[in-house]
Design a protein around this motif. Structure first.
Motif, mmCIF file in Angstrom:
data_model
loop_
_atom_site.group_PDB
_atom_site.id
_atom_site.type_symbol
_atom_site.label_atom_id
_atom_site.label_comp_id
_atom_site.label_asym_id
_atom_site.label_seq_id
_atom_site.Cartn_x
_atom_site.Cartn_y
_atom_site.Cartn_z
ATOM 1 N N THR A 135 23.039 -13.922 45.229
ATOM 2 C CA THR A 135 23.729 -14.281 43.998
ATOM 3 C C THR A 135 23.100 -13.542 42.823
ATOM 4 O O THR A 135 22.101 -12.841 42.978
ATOM 5 C CB THR A 135 23.621 -15.793 43.721
ATOM 6 N N ARG B 95 21.645 -15.773 37.299
ATOM 7 C CA ARG B 95 22.093 -16.973 36.582
ATOM 8 C C ARG B 95 22.190 -18.190 37.488
ATOM 9 O O ARG B 95 21.959 -19.318 37.050
ATOM 10 C CB ARG B 95 23.448 -16.720 35.920
ATOM 11 N N PHE B 96 22.564 -17.990 38.757
ATOM 12 C CA PHE B 96 22.740 -19.128 39.652
ATOM 13 C C PHE B 96 21.439 -19.899 39.882
ATOM 14 O O PHE B 96 21.396 -21.119 39.674
ATOM 15 C CB PHE B 96 23.373 -18.686 40.974
ATOM 16 N N ARG C 29 18.818 -19.883 38.035
ATOM 17 C CA ARG C 29 18.412 -20.426 36.736
ATOM 18 C C ARG C 29 19.174 -21.715 36.435
ATOM 19 O O ARG C 29 18.614 -22.671 35.908
ATOM 20 C CB ARG C 29 18.644 -19.411 35.620
ATOM 21 N N ARG C 30 20.469 -21.725 36.782
ATOM 22 C CA ARG C 30 21.271 -22.929 36.574
ATOM 23 C C ARG C 30 20.797 -24.067 37.478
ATOM 24 O O ARG C 30 20.758 -25.220 37.064
ATOM 25 C CB ARG C 30 22.751 -22.633 36.808
ATOM 26 N N LEU C 31 20.438 -23.741 38.728
ATOM 27 C CA LEU C 31 19.911 -24.762 39.637
ATOM 28 C C LEU C 31 18.651 -25.402 39.058
ATOM 29 O O LEU C 31 18.469 -26.620 39.147
ATOM 30 C CB LEU C 31 19.594 -24.153 41.006
ATOM 31 N N GLU D 95 17.796 -25.462 35.791
ATOM 32 C CA GLU D 95 18.168 -26.188 34.571
ATOM 33 C C GLU D 95 18.778 -27.548 34.892
ATOM 34 O O GLU D 95 18.487 -28.548 34.235
ATOM 35 C CB GLU D 95 19.158 -25.370 33.753
ATOM 36 N N GLU D 96 19.628 -27.596 35.926
ATOM 37 C CA GLU D 96 20.285 -28.839 36.331
ATOM 38 C C GLU D 96 19.400 -29.672 37.256
ATOM 39 O O GLU D 96 19.814 -30.734 37.710
ATOM 40 C CB GLU D 96 21.610 -28.529 37.022
ATOM 41 N N ARG D 97 18.192 -29.169 37.551
ATOM 42 C CA ARG D 97 17.218 -29.827 38.436
ATOM 43 C C ARG D 97 17.814 -30.142 39.803
ATOM 44 O O ARG D 97 17.588 -31.202 40.366
ATOM 45 C CB ARG D 97 16.652 -31.077 37.774
ATOM 46 N N ARG D 98 18.557 -29.175 40.330
ATOM 47 C CA ARG D 98 19.149 -29.303 41.659
ATOM 48 C C ARG D 98 18.276 -28.666 42.729
ATOM 49 O O ARG D 98 18.615 -28.713 43.914
ATOM 50 C CB ARG D 98 20.544 -28.663 41.667
#
Length: 71
Positions: free
Chosen positions: A18, A21-22, A24-26, A28-31
Motif C-alpha cells: 500500500t 498513508r494507509f 499512518r491511518r491505521l 492514527e485510528e489505533r487499529r
C-alpha cells in the motif's frame, strides 16, 4: 523471549503493498499496535502479521447447483 523487529511506516507500507498513508491511518485510528520512539513511530512485525491475520477473509465454498454447463 524473541525480540520483535520494529518497522518504519514505509517498511509496513511496502510489506502490505500500500501507500504510506494507509499504515499512518491505521496508527492514527489505533487499529494497529505501534511504538513511539521519541517522535518516530515504529510498528512491530508481529503487529503487522496480526493485522493481516485478523483481516483475512476466507472464501466461501460454492455448492454445486446441479445444472450443467451452457453450450
Amino acid at each position: 523471549m524473541s525480540v520483535d523487529q520494529l518497522l518504519t511506516v514505509e517498511q509496513v507500507a511496502e510489506r502490505l503493498g500500500t501507500g504510506v498513508r494507509f499504515p499512518r491511518r491505521l496508527v492514527e485510528e489505533r487499529r494497529i499496535t505501534f511504538v513511539k520512539v521519541g517522535r518516530h513511530v515504529r510498528i512491530p512485525e508481529s503487529a503487522v502479521e496480526a493485522f493481516v491475520s485478523a483481516n483475512t477473509v476466507e472464501p466461501i465454498p460454492l455448492r454445486p447447483t446441479g445444472f450443467g454447463r451452457a453450450a
